[in-house]
Design an enzyme around this catalytic site. Structure first.
Site, PDB file in Angstrom:
ATOM      1  N   GLY A 147      77.537  23.841-101.572  1.00 47.42           N
ATOM      2  CA  GLY A 147      76.820  25.349-101.268  1.00 47.42           C
ATOM      3  C   GLY A 147      77.546  26.484-100.857  1.00 47.42           C
ATOM      4  O   GLY A 147      78.161  25.942 -99.875  1.00 47.42           O
ATOM      5  N   CYS A 148      77.466  27.735-101.146  1.00 43.55           N
ATOM      6  CA  CYS A 148      77.880  28.964-100.644  1.00 43.55           C
ATOM      7  C   CYS A 148      77.475  28.681 -99.334  1.00 43.55           C
ATOM      8  O   CYS A 148      78.355  28.637 -97.592  1.00 43.55           O
ATOM      9  CB  CYS A 148      77.358  30.045-101.038  1.00 43.55           C
ATOM     10  SG  CYS A 148      75.774  30.597-102.228  1.00 43.55           S
ATOM     11  N   TYR A 149      76.076  28.978 -98.570  1.00 43.84           N
ATOM     12  CA  TYR A 149      75.186  28.735 -96.751  1.00 43.84           C
ATOM     13  C   TYR A 149      76.715  27.520 -96.328  1.00 43.84           C
ATOM     14  O   TYR A 149      77.070  27.796 -95.052  1.00 43.84           O
ATOM     15  CB  TYR A 149      73.878  28.052 -96.743  1.00 43.84           C
ATOM     16  CG  TYR A 149      73.588  29.671 -97.422  1.00 43.84           C
ATOM     17  CD1 TYR A 149      73.674  30.610 -96.951  1.00 43.84           C
ATOM     18  CD2 TYR A 149      72.210  29.244 -98.312  1.00 43.84           C
ATOM     19  CE1 TYR A 149      72.305  31.734 -96.925  1.00 43.84           C
ATOM     20  CE2 TYR A 149      71.733  30.913 -98.847  1.00 43.84           C
ATOM     21  CZ  TYR A 149      71.788  31.372 -98.125  1.00 43.84           C
ATOM     22  OH  TYR A 149      70.413  32.624 -98.468  1.00 43.84           O
TER      23      TYR A 149
END
Ligand SMILES: NC(=O)c1ccc[n+]([C@@H]2O[C@H](COP(=O)([O-])OP(=O)(O)OC[C@H]3O[C@@H](n4cnc5c(N)ncnc54)[C@H](OP(=O)(O)O)[C@@H]3O)[C@@H](O)[C@H]2O)c1
Length: 330
Positions: A147-149
């Site tokens: 995921g981006c986070y």
């Protein structure tokens, strides 16, 4: 020279899918063989914003066509759709790079909770945080791109964690641009709701928290916020180190960890900013350390649609194909 690999993009009309088309069209070793979306009447059949790079058409999703025409397929689809088609493509001999969350969690209880549509797999997906997955990528048939986070959090925390220097609670205060939520507006992401405001959301209950804890092997308090910018993530991470750690030690651990990582830029006490990473595949990391109290504040930022999604997925494919990791990404 013939391009060596034919890729398909399922979810090509979405934010991450369009980034993949942009990257794939410029990539010297890749040919885009198929670009697909839901086929619903609202789906565009071409992508005007990318017409200078790619003149193909968007087709309705077809697993058989993807398997027949592509060596590798990127899935930029909602989780339940990726859950359904990922294993079918793998079974037909296709390498799959999935950008959804559906194959990321290994613990069955966590997976059932956050991604109930995910089927049991004979072989778990390789978690594709490129800088820590290089050895596994060439053989992987299913790659769960992070995921981006989690990409920003893990790149910031892994070096110190792996060196055993993180003590006590870890707090990740994360801010994301609105494109992190995809192209379909909701009440939270509607312009008039988010313009001029900042909101915390999914506090103590975001699925990316489980992903970060899985990959870090320790608890972390993760709080995401929506900020009124279109793209980019910045995370301010609060850590306590063990008492005898020095400033030089921290710098040397980060520099050593990313010495051969072309997309991680280590800035020491010059703290990074979102505007320096948007539209790039870089994750920038900086920090401030107070040796007197052992308090360390790390700041990491990246573009959620590039290093946080399409760029990292393409970086993973480069590694899998034995290409220079930066091919088509600089
Ligand atoms: N946005 C980010 O920053 C980001 C970062 C990392 C990972 N991700 C993950 O990547 C995936 C895509 O994210 P996104 O932001 O690009 O989403 P998005 O903008 O909402 O795009 C979703 C895409 O999936 C297609 N789609 C939806 N339902 C479908 C179906 N039943 N069959 C076939 N195609 C279907 C859509 O096609 P239509 O045009 O036909 O609706 C569209 O092309 C998600 O799983 C997301 O969690 C996103």
């Amino acid at each position: 020279m013939a391009r060596t690999t034919t890729i398909g993009i399922a979810g090509a009309t979405g934010y991450a899918g369009q980034e993949l088309i942009r990257l794939g069209a410029r990539h010297p070793e890749i040919r885009i063989g198929a670009a697909m979306a839901s086929g619903a009447s609202s789906s565009p059949r071409s992508l005007p914003a990318l017409s200078h790079l790619w003149d193909g058409n968007i087709e309705p999703l077809s697993i058989d066509q993807l398997a027949a025409e592509c060596d590798t397929v990127f899935l930029t689809l909602p989780d339940p759709v990726a859950a359904q088609i990922g294993p079918k493509l793998v079974a037909q001999g296709v390498r799959v790079l999935d950008l959804s969350g559906t194959f990321r969690l290994r613990d069955p209880t966590q997976r059932r909770h956050w991604y109930p549509a995910t089927p049991e797999l004979d072989t778990p997906a390789v978690y594709g945080l490129t800088e820590y997955a290089r050895a596994a990528l060439p053989e992987a048939r299913l790659v769960a791109c992070p995921g981006c986070y989690p990409t920003a959090a893990l790149l910031a925390l892994r070096p110190l964690h792996d060196a055993g220097l993180v003590h006590g609670d870890v707090i990740i205060d994360a801010k994301s641009g609105i494109s992190g939520a995809g192209k379909t507006p909701s009440e939270r992401t509607h312009f008039s709701e988010c313009h001029g405001s900042v909101t915390a959301y999914s506090v103590l209950g975001h699925r990316h928290g489980a992903e970060i804890e899985q990959e870090l092997g320790r608890e972390a308090t993760f709080t995401p916020h929506l900020v009124p910018i279109d793209r980019g993530i910045l995370e301010t991470i609060y850590v306590r180190t063990s008492a005898d750690v020095t400033e030089n030690q921290i710098a040397s651990i980060f520099n050593h960890a990313y010495e051969h990582a072309p997309f991680v830029r280590v800035f020491g006490d010059a703290l990074p900013e979102i505007k320096h990473v948007v539209h790039t595949n870089f994750c920038d990391i900086g920090w401030k350390f107070d040796p007197g109290t052992s308090r360390l504040v790390i700041v990491a930022c990246l573009d959620n649609l590039v290093k946080g999604a399409a760029g990292q997925a393409m970086q993973n494919l480069n590694v899998a194909l034995g290409l220079d990791e930066t091919t088509g990404l600089t």
